[in-house]
Structure formats: C-alpha cells, structure tokens
Scaffold this active site. Sequence first.
Site, PDB file in Angstrom:
ATOM      1  CG  ASP A  29      -2.135  -0.891   1.015  1.00  0.00           C
ATOM      2  OD1 ASP A  29      -2.024  -1.869   0.249  1.00  0.00           O
ATOM      3  OD2 ASP A  29      -3.191  -0.624   1.622  1.00  0.00           O
ATOM      4  CB  SER A  75      -2.523   4.826   5.410  1.00  0.00           C
ATOM      5  OG  SER A  75      -1.428   4.249   6.069  1.00  0.00           O
ATOM      6  CD  GLU A 117      -4.350   2.367   2.942  1.00  0.00           C
ATOM      7  OE1 GLU A 117      -4.622   1.386   3.639  1.00  0.00           O
ATOM      8  OE2 GLU A 117      -3.188   2.776   2.750  1.00  0.00           O
ATOM      9  CB  CYS A 158       5.165   0.029   7.985  1.00  0.00           C
ATOM     10  SG  CYS A 158       5.578   0.144   6.233  1.00  0.00           S
ATOM     11  CB  CYS A 215       1.722  -6.247   3.943  1.00  0.00           C
ATOM     12  SG  CYS A 215       3.406  -5.953   4.541  1.00  0.00           S
ATOM     13  CG  ASP A 216      -1.489  -2.426   4.671  1.00  0.00           C
ATOM     14  OD1 ASP A 216      -0.553  -2.842   5.372  1.00  0.00           O
ATOM     15  OD2 ASP A 216      -1.722  -1.225   4.503  1.00  0.00           O
ATOM     16  CE  LYS A 217      -6.300  -2.854   1.923  1.00  0.00           C
ATOM     17  NZ  LYS A 217      -5.079  -2.222   2.427  1.00  0.00           N
TER      18      LYS A 217
END
EC number: 4.2.1.9
Length: 616
Positions: free
Chosen positions: A81, A517, A491, A195, A122-124
């Site tokens: 992202d 985000s 985002e 992150c 990570c995000d998704k």
Amino acid sequence: MPKYRSATTTHGRNMAGARALWRATGMTDSDFGKPIIAVVNSFTQFVPGHVHLRDLGKLVAEQIEASGGVAKEFNTIAVDDGIAMGHGGMLYSLPSRELIADSVEYMVNAHCADAMVCISNCDKITPGMLMASLRLNIPVIFVSGGPMEAGKTKLSDKIIKLDLVDAMIQGADPKVSDDQSNQVERSACPTCGSCSGMFTANSMNCLTEALGLSQPGNGSLLATHADRKQLFLNAGKRIVELTKRYYEQNDESALPRNIASKAAFENAMTLDIAMGGSTNTVLHLLAAAQEAEIDFTMSDIDKLSRKVPQLCKVAPSTQKYHMEDVHRAGGVLGILGELDRAGLLNCNVKNVLGLTLPQTLEQYDITVTQDEAVKKMFRAGPAGIRTTQAFSQDCRWDSLDDDRAAGCIRSLEYAYSKDGGLAVLYGNFAENGCIVKTAGVDDSILKFTGPAKVYESQDDAVEAILGGKVVEGDVVVIRYEGPKGGPGMQEMLYPTSFLKSMGLGKACALITDGRFSGGTSGLSIGHVSPEAASGGTIALIEDGDTIAIDIPNRSIQLQLNEAEIAARREAQEARGDKAWTPKNRQRQVSFALRAYASLATSADKGAVRDKSKLGG
C-alpha cells in the site's frame, strides 16, 4: 467422521491420473493416506513485509512432513500500500483482498487440501487469507512475517524513531531541507517486515492473535529476530495435530469458525480499540465475520467503542513507541491481560494451541507468568542493522516494560484515555456510520465545526492542500472514493500527511467515503456510509456547507435542514445516468476494477461483494 478432503484426489482407480500428477510433484505411495496441508505463502520482492518470506514456507513444510503430513506450497499476490499510495495503483489495493481470498479458495478447493498454514504479513494479505480461511472452514494457523524494526536517526543532536509516515511528511514539507528529508527517507524503513507502527498490517496480525488463529507473539515479535523462527516451526507441527483432530477424531473445535467465534471477534475488536489500531481493521473484521456467517456489525463495534479505554498508544499516534516497544511490554497478550483484569473480555474462547484465554494469559501475560522462556521471548528487541533477512539477529532488551502506569501498555487505572482508540460516528450524511481513529486526534479538536471544501477525487484534494487553497478551520470532504465510487476505496494517507506538512494537522478535518492508511492520524474520518456512488448524502455536500463533528457524542452532522437535503437529492437524481457519479473527474478505470465496482458494497458492510446481485 469427516473424510480427508484430499482422498478425493488420492484414492480409487478413477483417480489414477490425479495420483500420477501428484507423483510428479514428489509424492510416493506412503503419502497417499496422509493429510495434504496447503502452505499459503505470499512472498514477493515488491513488498518489504514479504521480501523475506521466500524460505519460510519451506521451514513450515519441513515440519509438516516431519509430523506426518504432506506439504504443498503456493503463493498469493501481495500489494504494498505504501508503494501504491498517491497514484492510480492505490485503486487496486482493497480489490486485491477479494482476489487473494478467492485465489486461496480456488487453489485449496481445486486440489482438495485438508488444511492450511497461512504465511501473511501486510495490509490486504492477512485479511484476504482470513476471509478465505473462514469461508473454507478447514483447520488453519496464521503465522505472519513480523514487524519491521523502527527507523532511527539523529536530528538536532537527538536520536529519534522514524517510520514510513515521517518520510512522507518531511518529503512534502517545504520547510524541511533536502538533506534532512533525504536523511529521514534513508532511515525510515531499515529492515524487512511490516511497517513499524500500529498501521494496518501490524493491527491485523495482532487481531489474528486475538481471534485465536495465530500463536502468542505473532503480532509483535520482530521479523528480523531469531525467536520468530520458532513460530514457523511450531505452526508446521501444530497444523498436523489440528488436522488429525478434526478428520480422525471428529473434533470440530479445531475448525476456524469454532475458534474465531463471535466472542473472539468481540475480543479482537476490543483489542483493536484499546491499542488504537488502524481504521482499516474495522473494514476487514466486518468482511471476515460475513465469511464466517457471524452476525458482527458496525452496531457491535459502536457498543464496544463506548466502553473500551485506550491502553496502548503507538506510532502514528506517537513516535515514542513502535511495535518493538509493544513487544517489550508484552505484546498482544500484555494488552489482553489488562483488558481481562478490567472485565472487558469474553474468556470462553480458545486458540489454535487449544488453550483457553485464561490459560493463555496465565502463561504469556508478562505481568503474571512464571515462565522464564516467555519472558525471554518478550525481551526480543531490534538490532539496528539494515537487512532483508528473517531471523538475522538475536538482540534482547535488558528488561521488560511491565510499567502499567507510565509504560507503553497501561492498566485501566492509568489508561491513555477513557475512550478507546477508534469510534463510530453517525449523522445525517453518515446514516450507516463512519470511523475515526480517535487515538490520533488531538484533544483540542475532538469537537470541530467548519465550512466544507469539497473534492471529487483524492488528486484534486492533494492539489488544493499543497496549493494553499485549504486553510485553518476547513473541513475537507473527499467523495466518490468509496469501494464502488473509486473504485477500490483508496487510502488517503497523502492528503492527511500533506495537511500536517502544511501546518494544518490540528487545524482542519478530513472526511471521506474512502479510507485511511494505518499510518494516518489527525481528525480524519473515513468509511462514510452509504458512499457517494451508492446514493449517500455525502454526494450532496457543497462548498461552504457547515459540518459539525462531535467525537465525544459520536455525532457528525451536515447543518442543513431536511428540505434542502431533499431538494439536492432530487437535483442529483435528475442527472439520470450521471447521477451519483463525479462531475469533473478524469480517471481511467480498467475492466478489472469496473468488475469489482459492480458488486462492491459500502464500508459498513466491510466492502465485500453484494451477494444479492449474484442470484442463487
């Protein structure tokens, strides 16, 4: 007694062709009665949170084989992202969640796998795999790649901690010199891993732990630390045990829907609120609950947000603490321990280790455990060495952070705030709700009223912010960026970061039917539902309209009377085929994204596909 799914492809003369193909993958006669475990990896060189995962699937597979199973690995896609941010690439991020969920279903069902180990980060990717796991409802264990070490650099003779967001803010701040911006950029992301703050990836990996689908330490143990290797080894052994318990003993407690029950979802959301997690987690938990056929809605989240305090504050809400500090303070189970003592958890839940929540806390809560190995694991710390290698260092903190009065994790008595880190707001243009990360909102702007500045794309809003057209007191409204309207629900990290870089971080509000985000802070309100493209009232706001935000009272209002709103709605409908679409936006949308938009629901439904449109 359930039959091994894999027997469909490994038994009987009519499966001779399938067995011939299995043999070509390395299987032998002795393998054709063993459970086939899918190792669902997500290695890619595009994403720092996944760049170190290439060999970790092999670690898990070796343990599966040694424990009496057959391991078969495959990979999913993984979108970064942060790299996709600020341009057309962000349109693809949320839709990739559905593709990941579907691809896992396709591979597992096409090859009749019996169980899964999901290696995400990570995000998704974690949400997509979580949705697939609950959809398939076969034994599963999650083990993520782990958090990145926090960046560190010396500015003004002081060592400070950094992350991706600092690089973005300083890069856009005209008052920051090129040399300093370059220094921060080079220091912000020093290692592999997700992150380093309480952004979406780390929030979701913490929540899989609270759901019971991953092992203690999964959410906070650094990607670079040697101790994390044990999570992968344990996952390979344990998944075979869970698989045999279900298929050979008819023990349905081994299934993810029985582990991640409604009580577990409530615990996960309670954790999220207490730790000030990313607002994206709301979207993903709602989506996962639908896959599990659990009645868990925005209303449940609203009720929890009104009684759960904020017990942990981590970047981006403060630069003092990052995930490495959360781990030193006891990680997810440190926070859950305090929530349990406050009477805010459902204790009648179990995890993939077969432990009840009280049993897990007794062993893994650093404030009560007598287990020295557990204490040692939570002292695992950063090395401060740039690397893309997993398990590359064995540094430890000299001591644990068990200070619940002034440390990273607080007790109820010393909570950062009585209200939790997330809140659901309702009002006349967010009838189905919207979300704000209160952990990142300064106390001075918990109540805010101002004139609207309306933009029909993130790009237009960014141009206006950087061009000085947004001033102190404004309420920036970015619409047609929801799941359907974007499409893809971008985002808005760049608009919020640029407000900060322009000195407006505590002087403006930002409202959108898009999302934020996990790195966002400030008065940033997202997930407005219904979205503009679905006929939401946010589409009717005009420049200069007054918007009143009242977080303590969970209210957000467009200060117009009902007659005026109705008149604007009638005018919008009069646009015919152009109704509920942006008027002046130039955006090329691919066929793949149009297909996603055709089925997408608003954020209050988790932005999942609208099953009613599929028939049957």
